[in-house]
Structure formats: structure tokens, C-alpha cells
Design a protein around this motif. Structure first.
Motif, short mmCIF file in Angstrom:
data_model
loop_
_atom_site.label_atom_id
_atom_site.label_comp_id
_atom_site.label_asym_id
_atom_site.label_seq_id
_atom_site.Cartn_x
_atom_site.Cartn_y
_atom_site.Cartn_z
N ASP A 188 8.30 3.68 12.07
CA ASP A 188 9.72 3.41 12.34
C ASP A 188 9.89 2.75 13.70
OD1 ASP A 188 10.47 4.53 9.92
OD2 ASP A 188 10.82 6.52 10.76
N ALA A 189 9.15 3.25 14.69
CA ALA A 189 9.23 2.67 16.04
C ALA A 189 8.74 1.23 16.04
CB ALA A 189 8.40 3.52 17.00
N GLU A 190 7.66 0.96 15.29
CA GLU A 190 7.14 -0.41 15.21
C GLU A 190 8.16 -1.33 14.56
OE1 GLU A 190 3.48 -0.13 13.09
OE2 GLU A 190 2.53 1.18 14.57
N ARG A 191 8.76 -0.87 13.47
CA ARG A 191 9.78 -1.69 12.78
C ARG A 191 10.99 -1.90 13.67
NH1 ARG A 191 11.52 0.69 7.41
NH2 ARG A 191 11.74 -1.45 6.62
N ILE A 278 8.48 -7.15 7.02
CA ILE A 278 8.34 -5.75 7.43
C ILE A 278 9.70 -5.06 7.54
CG2 ILE A 278 7.62 -4.26 9.33
CD1 ILE A 278 5.29 -6.24 9.79
N VAL A 279 10.67 -5.70 8.19
CA VAL A 279 11.95 -5.03 8.42
C VAL A 279 12.80 -4.96 7.15
CG1 VAL A 279 11.99 -5.66 10.86
CG2 VAL A 279 13.14 -7.13 9.20
N GLU A 280 12.55 -5.86 6.19
CA GLU A 280 13.36 -5.84 4.98
C GLU A 280 12.73 -5.00 3.86
OE1 GLU A 280 13.75 -9.86 3.65
OE2 GLU A 280 11.72 -9.96 2.80
N ASP A 281 11.57 -4.42 4.13
CA ASP A 281 10.86 -3.68 3.08
C ASP A 281 11.60 -2.40 2.66
OD1 ASP A 281 8.83 -2.65 1.36
OD2 ASP A 281 8.20 -1.35 3.01
N ILE A 282 11.91 -2.30 1.39
CA ILE A 282 12.45 -1.07 0.81
C ILE A 282 11.64 -0.65 -0.42
CG2 ILE A 282 14.81 -1.44 1.64
CD1 ILE A 282 15.50 -2.54 -1.15
#
Length: 389
Positions: A188-191, A278-282
Motif C-alpha cells: 500500500d505504501a509503495e502504491r 499498479i495504481v489502477e489494479d483491482i
């Protein structure tokens, strides 16, 4: 026959007939009603006077300006309308939740050619618990290359940074949350770091480092190495051992099959395209959060597996951060003041073989870790000779 009283007076005593009025049926309004009506009338008159005065002196100009600003042709559009997309946020501290941040960061232009002069930058993303003890070395590394890099720091929320305004690290902390090694909060921190860096449209490459990392070359060498690479440096490999495939949970299917399961170093470099992935991954995130728990260390598997599935042709399948695992411990070796020498950096630089743009190369690592705070002073002394800055 009885007459109606109040209409015609009775004929009595020889008097003339008297025709009374009908005013008795229309009673005089009470005094309270008249007062309220008068007050209402006074307010209406006052409002009319004020309105006329306002319009005469400045109201018309305001109306005209407002209408004109809302209806402009494409040719009349000022450059300011593009600034909020072109310029990075002036303040990294915002009130967006992770969900809102990831949504905002996932915006991507579909036209590859930018309508302005865009100088691509490297986003250096520092993942740390608190202070950056090696920041003086990094400041020397960054100095003179303004406009080619940006800095983002994720630390514990309780940590209060005390960098001077002249520092490259001043005001570069992002809204952070507690992250724990080996757990999804670390990813979560990386994202979160990636998403905040994506808000700057000029950031083209994204490098994750820690407070114990140092650069192994000067800025120009690293910038051109990253810029000219056709691949992103994500460490990703199939590990058949219990610490690799042995961590796979069958519940990961069908999103992730055992044959797709990968392991790799946490420290990476990615381009903007993969950063948005990465940020849009669900799709993969819920599976890893639920089924990759210690002894499955999710920061070693989530990104290597997901990106290998999504874009294997874009990965170099190696890390550019050197670490020393020779001691056989669960964590790499840490180098203190007594360890810093020319011989150490000869060992780091020499004997490496890798592929760069599918060609053999001896320059494989751009960063190294782990270096203790006590290593700072000897690093500053030896840097011009062994690091090139």
C-alpha cells in the motif's frame, strides 16, 4: 315580510327610508396586518434601490465578465487552463483517500505527443520509517540537476521531518500510513508513493529506494542509463523452493496460476505505463491481500507476479539495487563506518554480468543497500573517488 337588516332601514314614525351601506360586511384589517404589509413594502422598496445602485456602479461589469469568462472560443483559451495538468502539485499534503488518489493518478493521455515541452523526470520514492540519515549524500547527488528529478517520502505518520527549506527533501513527505514489512500495508505504501508521483505529468520513471540506499554513480550516469533502457527493472523469477512456489496458495486461481507465480526484490524501477498499471489494479490486489500472508511475504510477490502476467515484454527481470546476501541471514548485510572502503565498492562494481537492452553489460547495479547512519561521513569522503560525485 321581514326585511334584511343592514340593507334598508324600516319605515318607522314616518321617516324617510334609509339605505344603509354594506360596509359592515368588509371589516377593517387589524392593525397588525397593516404593520406587516407596510414593513414588506418598505423592504421591497429598499431592495429595489440597492439593486439599481449596485448594477449602475459595478454589477453590470461583473455580469459581463462572468459571462465572457464562461464562454470562450478555443483560440481564446489561455495557457492557464493547461497548467493544472502540466504543473506538479505545489503541496504534496492533500486530503484524498487512497481510493480517490489512485483514481486521480490513473488518468493517462491517449495522445502520446504532449502539447508542451515536457522534460522527463525520475521520481525517487523513499520508503522509510522516519529520518533519512544519508540525506546529505543524496543532496550532493541531486545538486545541479534540478528539473530532472523529483522526490517523494513515505514515512510513519507520526514522524515529523525537520529538513531546512534549502534541502531537496523539504516538503516532500506525502500523506502516509503505517506500513509493516511482509504485509500488504507495505505494498500500500509503495502504491501510495507511485500514485503521488504520477500526479506530476513530467515524472516518466519511478525508482523505489529506502533510507539505507545509496547511489553508485553520479546523477548523469543513472539518468541516461534509465532513459535509454527499453525495459523496466523489476526483479521477477520463478523460484521452485519452499520460499518461492511453496508460498503459493491455490485460492489465488484463476487470477494467478502456480506457473505464473513469481518472486523478486522489493526495490524496483518502472516507467509511467507500468506505474499506472499498479495504481489502477483491482484484479490482483484483493487476491494477494487475502491469500498472501506471512509466511508469504507479499512485497516479494505482488508486483513481480502481476507485472509478469500483464506486461512480461516490458520487464528486464532484474533489480538495479545491489545487496549482500552472503551472510545467509533473512536480511541482507548492513555496512557501517568501518566497512566503507574502496575495496567494498570494487567488490560491488566488479564481476557483474547482466543484460542491458538484450546486450551483455557489466554495469548492472545503480544503487546499493544497506548502509547504516554511521557510514555517512566516510561515504561523503570517498564519494568523489568511487561514486563520481
Amino acid at each position: 315580510m321581514q326585511t334584511r337588516s343592514g340593507s334598508v332601514g324600516s319605515l318607522e314614525e314616518g321617516k324617510e327610508p334609509v339605505f344603509t351601506t354594506r360596509t359592515a360586511q368588509f371589516k377593517t384589517p387589524p392593525l397588525r396586518v397593516l404593520q406587516l404589509f407596510g414593513l414588506y413594502l418598505a423592504i421591497c422598496i429598499a431592495f429595489s434601490i440597492i439593486s439599481v445602485y449596485t448594477i449602475q456602479h459595478f454589477g453590470i461589469y461583473s455580469v459581463i465578465t462572468t459571462v465572457k469568462s464562461n464562454f470562450v472560443t478555443c483560440n481564446e483559451e489561455s495557457d492557464d487552463s493547461l497548467d493544472r495538468w502540466r504543473k506538479p502539485p505545489s503541496n504534496l499534503l492533500h486530503s484524498m483517500s487512497d481510493k480517490e488518489l489512485f483514481w486521480r493518478a490513473s488518468f493517462a493521455p491517449r495522445i502520446n505527443k504532449y502539447p508542451f515541452l515536457r522534460v522527463p523526470k525520475i521520481a525517487f520514492m523513499f520508503l522509510t520509517k522516519g529520518p533519512l540519515p544519508l540525506s546529505p549524500l543524496w543532496e550532493r547527488f541531486f545538486r545541479g540537476h534540478e528539473g530532472l528529478y523529483s522526490v517523494y517520502i513515505h514515512s510513519l505518520p507520526s514522524f515529523k521531518a525537520e529538513f531546512p527549506p534549502s534541502s531537496m527533501f523539504y516538503g516532500r513527505h506525502i500523506p502516509s500510513q503505517v506500513s509493516e514489512w511482509g504485509k500488504m500495508s507495505m505494498c500500500d505504501a509503495e502504491r501510495r508513493l507511485i500514485a503521488n508521483a504520477l500526479l506530476d505529468i513530467s515524472n516518466e520513471w519511478f525508482i523505489l529506494v529506502s533510507e539505507s540506499c545509496i547511489p553508485l554513480y553520479n546523477f548523469s550516469v543513472i539518468y541516461h542509463y534509465i532513459k535509454k533502457s527499453k525495459y523496466s527493472f523489476i526483479d521477477s523469477f520463478d523460484d521452485p523452493r519452499p520460499v518461492g512456489r511453496g508460498r503459493y496458495n491455490e485460492s489465488m486461481a484463476p487470477e494467478v496460476a502456480l506457473a505464473q507465480w513469481r518472486k523478486g526484490s522489493q526495490w524496483f524501477e518502472i516507467d509511467r505505463r507500468l506505474a499506472i498499471n499498479i495504481v489502477e489494479d483491482i484484479k490482483f490486489y484483493p487476491k494477494f491481500k487475502r491469500f498472501c500472508r506471512p509466511e508469504c511475504y507479499v512485497d516479494e510477490h505482488y508486483l513481480p507476479t502481476m507485472l509478469t502476467i500483464q506486461a512480461p515484454n516490458l520487464l528486464a527481470n532484474r533489480s538495479i539495487t545491489w545487496v549482500d546476501w552472503s551472510r545467509g541471514d533473512a536480511h541482507p548485510a548492513t555496512f557501517g563506518s568501518a566497512d566503507i572502503s574502496e575495496e567494498l565498492f570494487i567488490r560491488i562494481h566488479e564481476g557483474n554480468e547482466c543484460r542491458y537492452n538484450k546486450q551483455p553489460s557489466s554495469i548492472c547495479f545503480l544503487f546499493a543497500r544497506k548502509f547504516a547512519p554511521s557510514a555517512l561521513e566516510p561515504l561523503l569522503e570517498i564519494a568523489p573517488k568511487v561514486l563520481g560525485f
